[in-house]
Design a protein around this motif. Structure first.
Motif, PDB file in Angstrom:
ATOM      1  N   VAL A  33       0.652  -1.132   0.008  1.00 26.27           N
ATOM      2  CA  VAL A  33      -0.064   0.074   0.173  1.00 26.27           C
ATOM      3  C   VAL A  33       0.769   1.250   0.264  1.00 26.27           C
ATOM      4  CG1 VAL A  33      -1.459   1.242   1.384  1.00 26.27           C
ATOM      5  CG2 VAL A  33      -2.011  -1.085   1.067  1.00 26.27           C
ATOM      6  N   THR A  34       1.737   1.339   0.860  1.00 30.09           N
ATOM      7  CA  THR A  34       2.752   2.489   1.025  1.00 30.09           C
ATOM      8  C   THR A  34       3.356   2.845  -0.605  1.00 30.09           C
ATOM      9  OG1 THR A  34       3.360   1.848   3.273  1.00 30.09           O
ATOM     10  CG2 THR A  34       4.722   3.424   1.936  1.00 30.09           C
ATOM     11  N   ARG A  35       4.015   1.710  -1.184  1.00 30.32           N
ATOM     12  CA  ARG A  35       4.629   1.945  -2.324  1.00 30.32           C
ATOM     13  C   ARG A  35       3.681   2.367  -3.428  1.00 30.32           C
ATOM     14  NH1 ARG A  35       7.047  -3.186  -1.315  1.00 30.32           N
ATOM     15  NH2 ARG A  35       5.470  -4.253  -2.529  1.00 30.32           N
ATOM     16  N   ALA A  36       2.423   2.051  -3.528  1.00 31.67           N
ATOM     17  CA  ALA A  36       1.135   2.519  -4.184  1.00 31.67           C
ATOM     18  C   ALA A  36       1.160   4.037  -4.129  1.00 31.67           C
ATOM     19  CB  ALA A  36       0.043   1.689  -4.271  1.00 31.67           C
TER      20      ALA A  36
ATOM     21  N   THR B 226       3.678   6.244  -5.221  1.00 33.52           N
ATOM     22  CA  THR B 226       3.617   6.377  -6.837  1.00 33.52           C
ATOM     23  C   THR B 226       2.310   7.258  -7.335  1.00 33.52           C
ATOM     24  OG1 THR B 226       4.835   4.208  -7.019  1.00 33.52           O
ATOM     25  CG2 THR B 226       3.285   4.947  -8.816  1.00 33.52           C
ATOM     26  N   THR B 227       1.298   7.381  -6.831  1.00 32.57           N
ATOM     27  CA  THR B 227       0.125   7.844  -7.342  1.00 32.57           C
ATOM     28  C   THR B 227      -0.352   9.068  -6.555  1.00 32.57           C
ATOM     29  OG1 THR B 227      -1.496   6.471  -6.207  1.00 32.57           O
ATOM     30  CG2 THR B 227      -0.631   5.550  -8.175  1.00 32.57           C
ATOM     31  N   GLY B 228      -0.114   8.897  -5.441  1.00 30.17           N
ATOM     32  CA  GLY B 228      -0.563  10.357  -4.664  1.00 30.17           C
ATOM     33  C   GLY B 228      -2.148  10.338  -4.406  1.00 30.17           C
ATOM     34  N   ARG B 229      -2.918   9.474  -5.072  1.00 33.37           N
ATOM     35  CA  ARG B 229      -4.151   9.555  -4.795  1.00 33.37           C
ATOM     36  C   ARG B 229      -4.758   8.117  -4.419  1.00 33.37           C
ATOM     37  NH1 ARG B 229      -3.816  13.929  -8.141  1.00 33.37           N
ATOM     38  NH2 ARG B 229      -5.300  15.637  -7.476  1.00 33.37           N
ATOM     39  N   VAL B 230      -5.882   7.964  -3.611  1.00 28.66           N
ATOM     40  CA  VAL B 230      -6.183   6.488  -3.011  1.00 28.66           C
ATOM     41  C   VAL B 230      -7.473   6.612  -3.016  1.00 28.66           C
ATOM     42  CG1 VAL B 230      -5.985   5.029  -1.203  1.00 28.66           C
ATOM     43  CG2 VAL B 230      -3.778   6.317  -1.802  1.00 28.66           C
TER      44      VAL B 230
ATOM     45  N   TRP C   5      -4.688   4.699   8.535  1.00 22.42           N
ATOM     46  CA  TRP C   5      -3.132   4.402   8.714  1.00 22.42           C
ATOM     47  C   TRP C   5      -2.379   4.967   7.437  1.00 22.42           C
ATOM     48  CZ3 TRP C   5       0.687   2.602   5.443  1.00 22.42           C
ATOM     49  CH2 TRP C   5       1.828   1.936   6.285  1.00 22.42           C
ATOM     50  N   ILE C   6      -2.971   5.638   6.187  1.00 23.26           N
ATOM     51  CA  ILE C   6      -2.582   5.857   5.212  1.00 23.26           C
ATOM     52  C   ILE C   6      -2.174   7.607   5.600  1.00 23.26           C
ATOM     53  CG2 ILE C   6      -2.827   6.694   2.893  1.00 23.26           C
ATOM     54  CD1 ILE C   6      -3.841   4.241   2.253  1.00 23.26           C
ATOM     55  N   GLY C   7      -3.232   8.291   6.201  1.00 21.18           N
ATOM     56  CA  GLY C   7      -3.232   9.569   6.652  1.00 21.18           C
ATOM     57  C   GLY C   7      -2.191   9.700   7.701  1.00 21.18           C
ATOM     58  N   GLU C   8      -1.868   8.616   8.573  1.00 21.92           N
ATOM     59  CA  GLU C   8      -0.985   8.836   9.394  1.00 21.92           C
ATOM     60  C   GLU C   8       0.367   8.706   9.173  1.00 21.92           C
ATOM     61  OE1 GLU C   8      -0.194   7.055  14.021  1.00 21.92           O
ATOM     62  OE2 GLU C   8      -2.025   6.546  12.973  1.00 21.92           O
ATOM     63  N   HIS C   9       0.415   7.755   8.093  1.00 27.59           N
ATOM     64  CA  HIS C   9       2.009   7.383   7.766  1.00 27.59           C
ATOM     65  C   HIS C   9       2.366   7.838   6.373  1.00 27.59           C
ATOM     66  CE1 HIS C   9       0.770   4.493  11.061  1.00 27.59           C
ATOM     67  NE2 HIS C   9       2.084   4.290  11.197  1.00 27.59           N
ATOM     68  N   CYS C  10       1.334   7.938   5.708  1.00 28.22           N
ATOM     69  CA  CYS C  10       1.440   8.590   4.163  1.00 28.22           C
ATOM     70  C   CYS C  10       1.159   9.944   3.638  1.00 28.22           C
ATOM     71  CB  CYS C  10       1.189   7.600   3.165  1.00 28.22           C
ATOM     72  SG  CYS C  10       1.781   5.660   3.560  1.00 28.22           S
ATOM     73  N   PHE C  11       1.006  10.729   4.662  1.00 27.00           N
ATOM     74  CA  PHE C  11       0.412  12.191   4.473  1.00 27.00           C
ATOM     75  C   PHE C  11       1.232  12.839   3.632  1.00 27.00           C
ATOM     76  CE2 PHE C  11      -0.300  16.499   5.686  1.00 27.00           C
ATOM     77  CZ  PHE C  11      -1.669  16.541   5.384  1.00 27.00           C
ATOM     78  N   SER C  12       2.500  12.894   3.582  1.00 31.72           N
ATOM     79  CA  SER C  12       3.147  13.655   2.924  1.00 31.72           C
ATOM     80  C   SER C  12       3.251  13.365   1.498  1.00 31.72           C
ATOM     81  CB  SER C  12       4.660  13.766   3.303  1.00 31.72           C
ATOM     82  OG  SER C  12       5.177  12.598   3.539  1.00 31.72           O
ATOM     83  N   ASP C  13       2.748  11.958   1.154  1.00 25.85           N
ATOM     84  CA  ASP C  13       2.722  11.530  -0.379  1.00 25.85           C
ATOM     85  C   ASP C  13       1.299  11.889  -0.816  1.00 25.85           C
ATOM     86  OD1 ASP C  13       5.538  10.236  -0.293  1.00 25.85           O
ATOM     87  OD2 ASP C  13       4.521   9.035   1.132  1.00 25.85           O
ATOM     88  N   LEU C  14       0.550  12.260  -0.324  1.00 28.64           N
ATOM     89  CA  LEU C  14      -0.956  12.372  -0.796  1.00 28.64           C
ATOM     90  C   LEU C  14      -0.866  13.899  -1.526  1.00 28.64           C
ATOM     91  CD1 LEU C  14      -2.837  10.892   2.208  1.00 28.64           C
ATOM     92  CD2 LEU C  14      -2.560   9.895   0.161  1.00 28.64           C
ATOM     93  N   ASP C  15      -1.822  13.715  -2.791  1.00 25.67           N
ATOM     94  CA  ASP C  15      -2.123  14.986  -3.449  1.00 25.67           C
ATOM     95  C   ASP C  15      -3.619  15.163  -3.310  1.00 25.67           C
ATOM     96  OD1 ASP C  15       0.481  15.115  -4.348  1.00 25.67           O
ATOM     97  OD2 ASP C  15      -0.194  13.671  -6.172  1.00 25.67           O
TER      98      ASP C  15
END
Length: 658
Positions: free
Chosen positions: A580-583, A586-590, A609-619
């Motif tokens: 999930v983290t890799r995706a 790569t895409t920034g949108r989930v 979990w994504i909001g907590e751990h991948c926030f900086s990668d989200l568009d």
């Protein structure tokens, strides 16, 4: 009180006295410690010791006993050191549960004792499974399980006794009728004159005895155990007794009339048996004093040593690790030979191969034998494996899940089929409190797979179509798998059966006959906890599982320029955070897609979990597409509108426009 020594010699009778005296002295010490504030709680069995001691000594040392919280005499009669017991009661690291559970809420394979959980009734089903394992091995063994008069009102009592009756299991169901369930008298618990009369309804033998007469208890249980070892069948024994202390000490006894105390004090099991032995010239007052001095000295020493034992040490890593029985999956890779199979046939083939590989595997469920199950997945299995291993069950999900745990405790594997995943509600307690917590509490595996035919799409309505995986994904100790394709259905089922931990295996009913795909031939396993990426793109990621995978594939097929990455989780506990983290990077949108309702569906956990751990990668904000927050309707028009698929395209548009 009349004592019948039968053919027992003086040495035996004297040993019986010492076995009866010792737990009484331990209890008296516990009450002193409670008044001193050195311990916090105690469930007293004073006045009931003859039941625990007499019945335990009547059993063979390698036969399982399942006691309750007022049965200290079971543990002392099996010679568990008091220091070890005291460490358990005080929550020390050296206790059976390492400080994780209280009093007698533990089991021990060394002493063949399986303790209760606070829900009182569920241990009776475990006794069924333990006894079934002995029957399947053709071992002449009996199993003894205790319950109180109050717990006979629970459905677990009815289910367990009924299963034992139908299957002729060598179980002694022992009711300690002490007159009160906490403060509720028996007159408010049941209307039958005697609890032993309940045996009639199950078509089994029922015996009522004086639970305060240790020789009567011993002789009765010994005789019954000898009989059912040779001729397996269940027996219900009602032991009449009385609780001389409160339910636990803080509750007091004001609700009990004084005349009852006066009456039962005259029936004290220890003083009556002591007087009998003195009258017979087997015991003397001086010898009584000697025994008490010796026991009290030993008790003081063991207790003080236990107080000095180390406390439990907090640590998230080992606490979380101990939720599961240690197991490292060794993947069996599939071969190159493939055959087109329906989703349903892949599951059937997986079960078939598992039955061949594990001669100790037992399948249990409603109508799964000659009929082949509601969906015909086990059709023909009885011809190959017999009805001993492919067992039709009464309609009693709680007892059958509990029996699965009992089988596991006694060396077997079990696969339990819920006819529909919806019906798991009546087996919920056994799953979330027994299967899930057994290893954490006392280090024992729960080698049980629960098959869960799940999901909507067939117009089956509110009670045959629910997606209820989120009820269990929050329960530590369970593993949850949810295959979307026939090949994964077979590989994940075989992996689940290999795993000695409890696994809930969700299989989507809509896919049974509607989905056909290549499946590797022969035996192979799929990794539990590993997702698979089915499409690669750069614009956005869809994370889904089950039928949602096929909705997403349809969307991608119909929108070839959507440039989406598609992840099929396959396993919900543990779920694949790395993929999930890799995706996300790569895409920034989930977009998280699932068939379950939106509120508190499993997608909420992934989103958090994504909001907590991948926030900086989200568009864009993580978005969820789920079914309506309603029950599932039957009408196809209403069902189609209910399901998440109806809102998938609109939600993706919203995500891409953010």
């Amino acid at each position: 009180m009349h004592f019948n020594r039968s053919d027992k010699d003086d040495k035996f009778l004297l040993n019986l006295y010492k076995r009866l005296l010792y737990p009484r002295l331990v209890e008296e010490k516990m009450l002193k410690l409670l008044r001193q504030g050195r311990i916090g709680k105690w469930f007293s069995g004073i006045g009931q010791e003859a039941i625990a001691v007499g019945s335990t000594l009547a059993m063979q040392s390698d036969e399982y006993i399942l006691p309750m919280h007022r049965n200290l005499g079971v543990f002392t009669s099996r010679d568990i050191p008091l220091k070890k017991l005291m460490a358990q009661w005080q929550g020390k690291i050296t206790g059976f549960t390492k400080g994780r559970d209280r009093s007698f809420h533990f089991g021990t394979q060394e002493y063949k004792i399986i303790g209760m959980i606070s829900h009182l009734g569920p241990q009776m089903a475990l006794a069924d499974g333990i006894a079934l394992a002995d029957v399947l091995r053709k071992q002449p063994k009996a199993t003894l399980v205790y319950t109180g008069e109050g717990a006979t009102s629970e459905g677990d009592f009815h289910e367990a006794v009924n299963v034992a009756s139908v299957w002729n299991l060598p179980v002694i169901f022992l009711i300690e009728n002490n007159g009160y369930g906490l403060s509720t008298p028996k007159s408010e618990q049941f209307r039958c004159k005697n609890l032993v009369d309940k045996a009639i309804g199950y078509g089994i033998e029922g015996i009522q005895i004086d639970g305060n007469n240790i020789l009567e208890v011993y002789n009765t249980i010994n005789q019954l155990a000898n009989e059912i070892r040779k001729d397996p069948r269940p027996v219900l024994v009602e032991c009449l007794t009385f609780r001389m202390r409160g339910h636990e000490e803080a509750s007091g006894t004001k609700y009990v009339p004084q005349e009852l105390f006066d009456e039962w004090e005259k029936k004290d099991p220890l003083s009556n048996y002591e007087s009998y032995l003195i009258e017979q010239g087997i015991l003397t007052p001086d010898l009584v004093i000697d025994f008490k001095i010796k026991f009290k000295t030993d008790i003081e020493l063991d207790i003080e040593e236990a107080f000095n034992e180390p406390e439990a040490e907090a640590g998230a890593s080992h606490e979380e690790a101990d939720m599961y029985f240690p197991f490292t999956q060794q993947i069996t890779e599939p071969g190159t030979s493939l055959t087109e199979k329906r989703y349903l046939d892949a599951i059937s083939e997986g079960l078939d191969l598992a039955m061949q590989k594990y001669p100790n595997l037992v399948l249990m469920g409603q109508d799964i034998a000659e009929y082949g199950g509601a969906f015909k997945i086990t059709d023909g299995f009885t011809t190959k494996y017999g009805k001993e291993r492919v067992r039709n069950t009464p309609i009693c999900e709680s007892a059958i899940v509990g029996a699965g745990l009992g089988l596991s405790i006694n060396g077997y594997k079990a696969v339990v089929e819920m006819q529909f995943a919806d019906f798991v509600t009546v087996g919920f307690n056994q799953i979330v409190n027994n299967l899930a917590k057994t290893h954490y509490r006392w280090g024992e595996k729960a080698d049980v797979v629960v098959r869960m035919p799940t999901g909507a799409g067939t117009g089956a309505g509110p009670f045959h179509s629910q997606s209820n995986e989120a009820w269990f994904t929050k329960t530590p100790g369970l593993k949850i798998v949810y295959p979307a394709f026939p090949a994964d259905a077979k590989g994940l089922l075989l992996a689940a059966i290999e795993d000695p931990n409890p696994v809930l295996y969700f299989e989507h009913k809509y896919l049974y006959r509607s989905l056909t795909a290549p499946v590797p031939d022969g035996y192979y396993t799929t990794a539990i906890g590993k997702a698979v990426t089915l499409a690669w793109g750069n614009k956005f990621t869809i994370i889904t599982y089950g039928l949602g995978v096929h909705w997403a594939l349809d969307y991608i097929k119909n929108n070839p320029l959507c440039d989406a990455t598609l992840i099929d989780l396959r396993t919900l506990q543990p779920w694949d955070k790395e993929t999930v983290t890799r995706a996300v990077k790569t895409t920034g949108r989930v977009l998280i897609l699932h068939e379950d309702t939106l509120t508190n569906g499993f997608g909420a956990e992934i989103s958090a979990w994504i909001g907590e751990h991948c926030f900086s990668d989200l568009d864009a904000p993580v978005m969820r597409c789920a079914s309506l927050d309603t029950a599932i309707p039957m009408s196809k028009v209403l069902e189609d509108d209910f399901l998440a698929k109806a809102r998938l395209a609109k939600t993706i548009d919203k995500l891409l426009k953010y």
